[in-house]
Design an enzyme around this catalytic site. Structure first.
Site, short mmCIF file in Angstrom:
data_model
loop_
_atom_site.label_atom_id
_atom_site.label_comp_id
_atom_site.label_asym_id
_atom_site.label_seq_id
_atom_site.Cartn_x
_atom_site.Cartn_y
_atom_site.Cartn_z
N ASP A 1 0.83 -1.21 0.00
CA ASP A 1 0.00 0.00 0.00
C ASP A 1 0.87 1.26 0.00
O ASP A 1 2.03 1.24 0.37
CB ASP A 1 -0.92 -0.01 1.21
CG ASP A 1 -2.18 0.82 1.00
OD1 ASP A 1 -2.35 1.42 -0.08
OD2 ASP A 1 -3.02 0.86 1.92
N GLU B 1 3.26 6.51 -2.79
CA GLU B 1 3.18 7.68 -3.68
C GLU B 1 3.85 8.92 -3.10
O GLU B 1 3.95 9.94 -3.79
CB GLU B 1 1.71 8.03 -3.97
CG GLU B 1 0.88 6.88 -4.51
CD GLU B 1 0.13 6.11 -3.41
OE1 GLU B 1 -0.65 5.22 -3.77
OE2 GLU B 1 0.36 6.42 -2.22
N ASP C 1 -8.63 4.05 -3.56
CA ASP C 1 -9.74 4.29 -2.63
C ASP C 1 -10.91 4.96 -3.34
O ASP C 1 -11.19 6.16 -3.14
CB ASP C 1 -9.26 5.14 -1.46
CG ASP C 1 -8.13 4.48 -0.69
OD1 ASP C 1 -7.97 3.25 -0.82
OD2 ASP C 1 -7.41 5.19 0.04
#
Length: 800
Positions: A475, A478, A539
């Site tokens: 996860d 970025e 998301d």
């Protein structure tokens, strides 16, 4: 008094000069932490100096190596009829002593022929002091295959021709023109002399910033009437990028309805029959006819240009691009089953309870995912199961696996100061540093350019995999510090976008090393990350618009070399309304991978018995289609094709197919048109040329627009006439599927059909066909050791 007046005046001037200088620095800088970088401002700055590609000064046609002269220019304003615009005008040299510096520099240029369909253009804007490290984006550095191209000297330059197209280099003005095999123009570089109007738009150039003398390339090409642009990674904005300005910079867009991207990829393809790969990890701003409709301006942060150009139809372009950057290997069979998750299961009891209910309610499932709550403190990643809530995690993992459930665990590469590992990371120098050597953010971010960090991280992840964990959720990734200093000596300007690729690579290769399987569950990417499947769409908002934007993102990522992609069924952000869950579920079940995840509840029994029955029916379909899913995935893996596929990939000659962004092909033979609005039971569907058969009703349709009613499954599912859709009996886990009894279901109104089969026992893709004489079907299954595993069925026997 005069002295004081002079001092004040001098201070004002100096302050104004400093303000201008600060403005120059800030043009491509960030106002907010980790917001996308827009380089276009640097290419319209009065303080900067510009160099315009002018003429070819030297060229060896045998090697493709030469030099180009760049003409110096500056931005200047022009005023007419109460309107001021600006453009680039020639300017004088500003260095001293002038004789020591070139006013109009002559710099290296080369063209390489990677294959008969692929050309590589390289240009330098200054001195290259050191050879860069091997590119993580490329499988290997391709060799030039100039033998595939026939050379001809032209009146004003050089021409190379292959079986698939022509490349022409002009001497004065310098330029490169690309044509297809029929001589039709694909695109060409844009010189200032090509300007046909009053707007003083940017030609092919590079910029030298006044603030620090750093340089970036502006590679500008012509666009053609009706040209459409696709790709750029998982972009949630309008599918066709023409008219848009796209910033390629990894960020957390906090959903799927903004211009930000978890997964930018510096690659795009055009409806004209070409694609481009900008081989760099710097920020890029692509102006696809946004500032000026006739040009495509690729503003690349790198001080050197390394550009690959591909020719052909979409399948050719994807194949060539993934030959360079890598094709996605085949994930394990179990990964194609249902992944059940929520944010989050907090305990061993939670996991065992959900697994037991899935089996008790006969809902096929292969993966149970524990998100942020398996640590002692929620979200505080320390790679250890909370002993207070997981009394025997290893036994739990073993028991789940025995019952057909693989275990997936969440983690991230950021560490808050309260994390017990924070001190170990910072004192050990395992983090990305700022200019002073400290932590740039409040969080410590692992530096994956540091071999010590990689070893430390592999040890943590490896311990989990050795416990029996099957997949790691990779996860975030970025937010690597843009202004950080990395252990390899580079700054975030070059490392920020590369961070997801390093991150994906480490976990994927370690999983392969320990479990002998290609599988991660990752959110962020860059070019080359497709080699490390698989990735999900972030998301998404739990809304109709979130669902539709997610599909656009998946289609765009698929057109950027990614074969495997998933998304959170029902959206992530809120409790999913039942109506939305019902409509999103077929979209998820008919994607390469299928996961229920997001804000609780996600388990079907929490929505009542009727919904649970519907949920089971849709997931049963997924498992019933497993022979189709697995074979199509194998083909996608070998050819660099996406499983969630834009219509024009299979139908490039169908002009209507290039306009569709709310339908997709699931593999080559099934078309899916999700229903995006509540209360709707039908929708307008565009079917590409040919005949199509409704999977749920058996009704036949010709190509074109139709209003089609959904069946018991709330989505439109169509099958290409003449296709075999192999099916099998449903099992509760992929480990229990019977691959010795496969139904070859022929969807055709005629007497022949064909398809693909890939058996997990050998993972070899083989074609299969059936033909009918009278009422008897014959199977052609050459290459299969035991053709008796196949039974032919007509679609009427399986219509739902």
């Amino acid at each position: 008094m005069l002295k004081n007046h002079f001092s004040i005046k001098t201070m004002v001037c100096l302050s104004f000069a400093l303000l201008l200088q600060m403005r120059g620095v800030a043009q491509s800088a960030q106002l907010l932490l980790n917001e996308p970088v827009d380089l276009s401002k640097d290419f319209k700055d009065y303080l900067n100096t510009y160099f315009l590609a002018d003429s070819l000064t030297q060229f060896d046609p045998q090697t493709g190596v030469g030099t180009v002269k760049w003409r110096r220019a500056r931005y200047t304003p022009a005023h007419a009829f109460n309107y001021t615009q600006h453009g680039l005008d020639p300017t004088k040299q500003n260095e001293f002593p002038a004789a020591e510096y070139a006013a109009d520099p002559i710099l290296p240029f080369s063209i390489e022929f990677v294959s008969a369909k692929t050309v590589r253009v390289k240009m330098n804007t200054g001195t290259i002091a050191q050879k860069p490290e091997s590119s993580l984006m490329l499988v290997n550095d391709p060799l030039s295959k100039i033998k595939d191209w026939q050379y001809t000297k032209t009146k004003n330059g050089h021409e190379y021709k292959s079986a698939f197209g022509t490349v022409t280099i002009t001497t004065s003005p310098w330029g490169i023109e690309f044509r297809d095999k029929n001589g039709n123009l694909l695109t060409k570089t844009y010189h200032s002399s090509d300007n046909k109007g009053f707007c003083r738009n940017m030609p092919f150039c590079f910029v030298r910033r006044a603030a620090d003398y750093s340089r970036s390339v502006g590679a500008v090409f012509e666009l053609s009437p009706d040209e459409k642009i696709y790709g750029c990674g998982e972009s949630f904005s309008a599918f066709n990028k023409y008219g848009q300005k796209v910033n390629l910079y990894t960020c957390d867009p906090n959903g799927v309805e903004t211009n930000g991207m978890y997964k930018p990829v510096p690659f795009f393809m055009s409806s004209r029959g070409y694609g481009m790969f900008m081989h760099t990890s710097t920020p890029i701003t692509c102006d696809f006819g946004n500032s000026y409709g006739a040009t495509n301006a690729l503003m690349i942060g790198d001080e050197s240009l390394d550009l690959f150009i591909f020719m052909g139809e979409p399948k050719d372009i994807l194949d060539e691009y993934t030959n360079l950057t890598g094709k996605a290997p085949m994930p394990p069979l179990w990964s194609f089953g249902l992944w059940m998750s929520r944010i989050t299961y907090f305990s061993e009891a939670d996991g065992r309870n959900v697994a037991a209910k899935l089996r008790a309610n006969n809902i096929p499932t292969d993966v149970l995912h524990f998100d942020t709550g398996w640590f002692e403190t929620d979200w505080q990643c320390d790679y250890e199961f909370a002993k207070s809530r997981f009394p025997d995690a290893q036994k739990m993992i073993s028991d789940l696996k025995r019952d057909g459930f693989r275990t997936c665990l969440w983690q991230l590469p950021y560490f808050v100061p309260k994390n017990k590992l924070f001190k170990e990371i910072t004192e050990g120098g395992l983090h990305v540093k700022n200019a002073k050597g400290n932590v740039p953010f409040e969080d410590a971010v692992l530096d994956f350019t540091n071999p010590k960090t990689v070893d430390w991280y592999r040890n943590k992840i490896g311990g989990l995999l050795k416990m029996g964990v099957s997949a790691i959720k990779v996860d975030f990734g970025e937010a690597a510090p843009y202004n950080g200093i990395y252990a390899n000596g580079r700054t975030g300007f070059y490392e920020h976008n590369l961070y997801p690729l390093r991150y994906n690579k480490i976990v994927s290769e370690l999983t392969k090393e320990i479990n002998n399987e290609h599988i991660i569950w990752a959110r962020s990417t860059w070019a080359g990350s497709q080699r490390y499947p698989l990735h999900w769409g972030g998301d998404a908002e739990s809304s109709n618009m979130g669902m539709q934007a997610e599909l656009r993102g998946g289609l765009s990522l698929g057109l950027s070399g990614f074969s495997f992609w998933s998304h959170d069924i029902g959206g992530f952000t809120k409790r999913t309304p039942e109506n939305l869950y019902r409509r999103w579920l077929p979209f998820g079940a008919l994607s390469s991978h299928t996961r229920c995840h997001g804000q609780p509840p996600k388990e079907p029994w929490d929505y009542g018995a009727e919904f649970q029955n519907y949920f089971r029916n849709v997931i049963d379909l997924r498992y019933k289609l497993m022979p189709y899913v697995y074979a199509q995935s194998k083909q996608a893996s070998e050819k660099g094709l996406p499983m969630v596929r834009a219509l024009f990939v299979e139908f490039p000659q169908d002009k209507g197919a290039w306009l569709i962004d709310n339908e997709y092909l699931f593999g080559s033979d099934i078309l899916v048109a999700p229903i995006f609005e509540e209360g709707k039971k039908q929708r307008e569907v565009y079917l590409p040329q040919g005949q199509w058969i409704d999977f749920q009703t058996g009704k036949s349709y010709s190509g074109g627009w139709h209003t089609i009613e959904a069946g018991g499954i709330e989505g439109i599912i169509m099958v290409r006439d003449g296709a075999i859709i192999p099916q099998m009996k449903v099992a509760q886990s992929t480990k229990d599927l019977d691959w010795t009894a496969i139904d070859l279901v022929a969807y055709t109104k005629n007497t022949e059909a064909k398809g693909w089969i890939c058996l997990p026992s050998d993972n070899v893709l083989r074609g299969v066909s059936v033909s009918k004489k009278g009422k008897v079907w014959t199977v052609n299954a050459a290459g299969f050791a035991n053709p008796a595993i196949f039974k032919v069925k007509n679609m009427d026997e399986t219509t739902r």
